[in-house]
Write a protein that holds these residues in place. Structure first.
Motif, PDB file in Angstrom:
ATOM      1  N   ALA A   1       0.910  -1.291  -0.076  1.00 34.06           N
ATOM      2  CA  ALA A   1      -0.132  -0.032  -0.153  1.00 34.06           C
ATOM      3  C   ALA A   1       0.918   1.149  -0.041  1.00 34.06           C
ATOM      4  CB  ALA A   1      -0.963  -0.097   1.156  1.00 34.06           C
TER       5      ALA A   1
ATOM      6  N   GLN B   1       0.973   5.620  -0.053  1.00 34.44           N
ATOM      7  CA  GLN B   1       0.016   6.932   0.164  1.00 34.44           C
ATOM      8  C   GLN B   1       0.791   7.810  -0.662  1.00 34.44           C
ATOM      9  OE1 GLN B   1      -0.029   8.936   4.024  1.00 34.44           O
ATOM     10  NE2 GLN B   1      -2.094   9.119   3.751  1.00 34.44           N
TER      11      GLN B   1
ATOM     12  N   TRP C   1      -4.536   6.343  -0.600  1.00 37.06           N
ATOM     13  CA  TRP C   1      -3.776   5.154  -0.659  1.00 37.06           C
ATOM     14  C   TRP C   1      -4.069   4.462  -1.882  1.00 37.06           C
ATOM     15  CZ3 TRP C   1      -0.289   3.491   2.566  1.00 37.06           C
ATOM     16  CH2 TRP C   1      -0.163   4.206   3.918  1.00 37.06           C
TER      17      TRP C   1
ATOM     18  N   THR D   1     -11.274   2.547   0.422  1.00 35.55           N
ATOM     19  CA  THR D   1     -10.016   3.014   0.492  1.00 35.55           C
ATOM     20  C   THR D   1      -9.884   4.163  -0.107  1.00 35.55           C
ATOM     21  OG1 THR D   1      -8.916   0.615   0.456  1.00 35.55           O
ATOM     22  CG2 THR D   1      -7.530   2.453  -0.062  1.00 35.55           C
TER      23      THR D   1
ATOM     24  N   LEU E   1      -6.574   4.044   4.689  1.00 44.11           N
ATOM     25  CA  LEU E   1      -6.383   2.778   4.138  1.00 44.11           C
ATOM     26  C   LEU E   1      -7.598   1.990   4.359  1.00 44.11           C
ATOM     27  CD1 LEU E   1      -4.427   1.017   2.608  1.00 44.11           C
ATOM     28  CD2 LEU E   1      -3.507   0.179   4.784  1.00 44.11           C
TER      29      LEU E   1
END
Length: 383
Positions: free
Chosen positions: A250, A252, A257, A325, A329
């Motif tokens: 994941a 950002q 995200w 999301t 997250l």
């Protein structure tokens, strides 16, 4: 298990991406919030944000609660604001002003002063809509005393649904974050043939992604010779030839995200895993047409799991199949009763265990369109 395992030490490049979030879209977000306020008959909105639920405050101000102890309240009136109150030390204020879309009030009493401003804007008979107050730490509840005697209404779910319906700026940011997540997934797979352990693989991918301008990463890896496998905090384990890895990355970027996940085998001998991965990807492609706006999240999960059963691919019960999301997250929709609406984005994880081999996992992002879902392709064109 949960994919939400963010470490305390976090965050890289923190700027305002004016090409992704121009002033016109900032204005549109504020007007959208005011329309909700009008519908709910409140004169003032008071939103609380912290690292666990960053979205409401960030949506209105572009201020990220980017670590332990970072908290903020945002006050928005029908004609004034937004006003941003944070727990930032004064030495940080010049830098914070460069990353937000509104000025920051000069106080560390972020909650009590936010309540005072909300009361002033509402007047004696005004109603105040509250967002995220349920996340307040118990020690901070006393600072809400400034609203004693005022009429308030909880708008947390309504405002979370508003934020989750992505505008063009959010979709641009999500596309870039998704591209970086897939780049990170590729970096992990490239290193599988090396002598690096899982911790070193994750550290290298994190390093490369931060050089590419991301704000944060959440990299979860797991490896074994066979059997049930889940991604987790990377260990000092080294992959051996024939071992399988599940990887979840994941990233950002511009406060949003992007996520990607996959399973693969080091070296030869992964034919069975490849066949099940291909089957999951085919299933994923066909699922998009089954997911439509207006469906409850619980119904979407049921559709996905029933599709897996029909294809002899029963999905793991301990892995979350779908969740919202965006700024966070995990954000709205999160619960089975939450309604999925147009322009919301879900992370969808298809995870199938096998008695004959290792776990197969595919994680991608699905945007809800007018009539069906659309798997996001990502973009490398936004900088």
């Amino acid at each position: 298990m949960s994919f939400l395992r963010l470490p305390v030490l976090r965050h890289g490049l923190m700027v305002r991406h004016s090409d992704i979030l121009p002033d016109s879209e900032v204005t549109a977000r504020i007007e959208k919030a005011r329309r909700l306020m009008s519908e709910k008959n409140v004169e003032v909105l008071l939103a609380y944000g912290d690292p666990t639920r960053n979205g409401p405050a960030c949506y209105l101000t572009n201020y990220p609660c980017f670590g332990l102890g970072r908290r903020a309240t945002v006050v928005l009136g029908m004609k004034e604001g937004p006003f941003l109150f944070t727990a930032e030390p004064s030495r940080n204020l010049p830098r914070v002003r460069l990353m937000t879309t509104c000025d920051i009030e000069k106080t560390r009493q972020y909650l009590s002063m936010g309540c005072k401003r909300a009361r002033e804007l509402a007047g004696a008979q005004g109603r105040i809509g509250l967002v995220g107050i349920g996340n307040l730490p118990s020690g901070a509840v006393k600072d809400m005393a400034g609203l004693d005697g005022m009429e308030t209404e909880c708008l947390s779910q309504a405002f979370s649904a508003l934020v989750a319906a992505k505008d063009e700026g959010s979709l641009r940011a999500t596309g870039k974050a998704l591209s970086l997540a897939r780049e990170g997934l590729g970096l992990i797979e490239e290193q599988a043939a090396s002598v690096k352990d899982l911790w070193e693989m994750a550290a290298y991918a994190d390093y490369r992604l931060r050089l590419a301008g991301c704000e944060d990463t959440n990299i979860l890896l797991g490896s074994s010779a066979g059997g049930r496998l889940r991604p987790g905090y990377p260990s000092r384990q080294t992959m051996l030839p024939g071992d399988t890895m599940t990887a979840y990355v994941a990233v950002q970027y511009a406060r949003h995200w992007g996520v990607a996940g996959s399973s693969f085998t080091r070296g030869t001998g992964g034919d069975k895993l490849k066949a099940r991965m291909d089957a999951l990807r085919t299933m994923q492609t066909e699922l998009a047409a089954e997911i439509r706006p207006g469906m409850k999240l619980g119904k979407i999960e049921t559709v996905i799991r029933e599709t897996g059963l029909r294809r002899a691919l029963p999905l793991a019960e301990d892995v979350p199949v779908a969740a919202g999301t965006g700024f966070d997250l995990h954000e709205y929709p999160l619960r089975p009763e939450h309604t999925v609406e147009k322009d919301m984005v879900l992370q969808v994880a298809l995870t199938a265990d096998s008695a004959e081999g290792s776990t197969a996992m595919v994680v991608n992002m699905l945007q809800i369109k007018e009539k069906a879902g659309l798997w996001l392709a990502g973009t490398d064109g936004v900088k």
